[in-house]
Design a protein around this motif. Sequence first.
Motif, PDB file in Angstrom:
ATOM      1  N   GLN A 198       2.950   5.944  -2.960  1.00 57.30           N
ATOM      2  CA  GLN A 198       4.063   6.733  -3.470  1.00 57.30           C
ATOM      3  C   GLN A 198       3.939   6.933  -4.982  1.00 57.30           C
ATOM      4  O   GLN A 198       4.202   8.029  -5.494  1.00 57.30           O
ATOM      5  N   LYS A 199       3.516   5.894  -5.706  1.00 59.03           N
ATOM      6  CA  LYS A 199       3.326   6.030  -7.155  1.00 59.03           C
ATOM      7  C   LYS A 199       2.249   7.060  -7.475  1.00 59.03           C
ATOM      8  O   LYS A 199       2.394   7.871  -8.399  1.00 59.03           O
ATOM      9  N   LYS A 200       1.172   7.052  -6.697  1.00 59.65           N
ATOM     10  CA  LYS A 200       0.106   8.030  -6.930  1.00 59.65           C
ATOM     11  C   LYS A 200       0.604   9.443  -6.658  1.00 59.65           C
ATOM     12  O   LYS A 200       0.273  10.379  -7.415  1.00 59.65           O
ATOM     13  N   ASN A 201       1.379   9.590  -5.599  1.00 63.92           N
ATOM     14  CA  ASN A 201       1.909  10.927  -5.289  1.00 63.92           C
ATOM     15  C   ASN A 201       2.858  11.413  -6.387  1.00 63.92           C
ATOM     16  O   ASN A 201       2.850  12.597  -6.744  1.00 63.92           O
ATOM     17  N   GLU A 202       3.657  10.500  -6.935  1.00 57.93           N
ATOM     18  CA  GLU A 202       4.556  10.887  -8.023  1.00 57.93           C
ATOM     19  C   GLU A 202       3.778  11.266  -9.271  1.00 57.93           C
ATOM     20  O   GLU A 202       4.133  12.217  -9.974  1.00 57.93           O
ATOM     21  N   GLN A 203       2.702  10.532  -9.569  1.00 55.02           N
ATOM     22  CA  GLN A 203       1.883  10.871 -10.734  1.00 55.02           C
ATOM     23  C   GLN A 203       1.259  12.251 -10.579  1.00 55.02           C
ATOM     24  O   GLN A 203       1.210  13.049 -11.529  1.00 55.02           O
ATOM     25  N   ARG A 246       0.827  -1.208   0.000  1.00 61.01           N
ATOM     26  CA  ARG A 246       0.000   0.000   0.000  1.00 61.01           C
ATOM     27  C   ARG A 246       0.865   1.263   0.000  1.00 61.01           C
ATOM     28  O   ARG A 246       0.538   2.258  -0.655  1.00 61.01           O
ATOM     29  N   ALA A 247       1.968   1.221   0.756  1.00 62.82           N
ATOM     30  CA  ALA A 247       2.858   2.384   0.795  1.00 62.82           C
ATOM     31  C   ALA A 247       3.496   2.636  -0.572  1.00 62.82           C
ATOM     32  O   ALA A 247       3.628   3.790  -1.013  1.00 62.82           O
ATOM     33  N   ILE A 248       3.895   1.563  -1.276  1.00 60.13           N
ATOM     34  CA  ILE A 248       4.479   1.704  -2.612  1.00 60.13           C
ATOM     35  C   ILE A 248       3.453   2.262  -3.584  1.00 60.13           C
ATOM     36  O   ILE A 248       3.753   3.162  -4.384  1.00 60.13           O
ATOM     37  N   GLU A 249       2.222   1.751  -3.466  1.00 62.42           N
ATOM     38  CA  GLU A 249       1.182   2.249  -4.367  1.00 62.42           C
ATOM     39  C   GLU A 249       0.875   3.714  -4.114  1.00 62.42           C
ATOM     40  O   GLU A 249       0.651   4.507  -5.045  1.00 62.42           O
TER      41      GLU A 249
END
Length: 448
Positions: A434-439, A429-432
Amino acid sequence: MTKLNKASEQVLNELLNDDADLDEYGEWTDEALARATSKQPIDNGGEEEYGHVKLRKPIDMQTLCSSKGQILELDQNELDSAELARIATQMAMDNIKENQQTHTDQYINNELKSTIPSRDLFSQRLIDNTQDFDDQLGGMQHLIKTNGDDGIPLNGIPSSEAAGGIWKQIIYSGVGETPPLGSTVRIHYNAYFELNDEPYDSTYIRRRPCEFQLGKFNVLPGLDLAVRTMQRRERAKFIISSDLLYGEYGCPPRIPPKAWSLFVIELISWIDCTLIEKLNKLKTINDDEITEDFDERIRIAQTLRDMGNDEYAKHNLERAIRYYAKGKQFLLKTKTTNENQTIQQKELLLKLYLNSAQCYLKLRNHERTIKNCNEALQLDPKNIKALFRISIAYRSLHQFDQAHTYLNTAINIEPYNAEIIDEAQRLDRAIEQQKKNEQKLYYRMFNK
């Protein structure tokens, strides 16, 4: 065609009108007539007629053929043998299902016998003080025998000649050694008078364990003597005579005269305070000058760990860390002369590193957590606790690659560990996230 009387015709009309009862001219067959006159079912070669029942009203064939439909109502006052047979069959099937369920429940109970405590254990855990003390004493060990008046122990006499003392029964066993005199112990207990279900004294109700030093008699003499026989984490019940508790006069109105009591005691922890003086010397002189005896140095390091654990249980994490650090430093300066001593040293060091890592993790000092976990992994590369805690620390620092590496190692060692599985889900969940925040960040950068 045989003529029927009125009664037989009434019976005949109440039968089911299927094609088997009519001949080619639409007249009643001989079998149907015989069935109507005798009120017996047709002999069909031993086959049971489960569907044939009496109806409250006869079936109108014209209405049935016109497809208008009819409501069939059973005559509940008199069911024929076929219906009775069907009911009996259904009841037999229900009994078979019930028996199968009973067998299934019995099988499950047999399978769980290894995990469910025995009835004796439950009867020991649930202290029933509706029983007289005399009835309970028969199944208990008479540890200390007194005359019941002055509390002076009597040695070398049978239990039948002792009027008082301390009786013990272990509810579940502890680990390690019994505490020596001078040790500081922490206990929880409930105290009951005879035939009373409610405790008159309880550390559980006060939500604070009782702490005292053995041999100083800062508590009731019977309580002091009873705890000396226990191991760490042991839970036992004791019946103690009045001469080792409140004496002949008691403490009215709360404590009646000559009151015996049942104590249910759990020894949480103990610390050997005979080593406290040597521990205090650690502040002033070199560790090597305290003692060179390996076994005694191990006991000192273990005492430091116990003191740290005691502070951890009190949520004093900084004090616990200091005791763990002192124990690590003391052990690292301890010289070993054989392989067995080296193993002992490494095992205790590993526990100290893991305990320190846990404290730092709770304090959210993730860098120190990682450092102590790495020290532990050098001693034991497959230690689950170290792998688990270092993974949490790296995840908290958003270093997901390192966290994933250590967590995968832990999963390969214990793939069904529930805590590791939960941590893996949190990491995903933390990795996911982080990906959303980068997008979102890239979207804002390129759409300005």
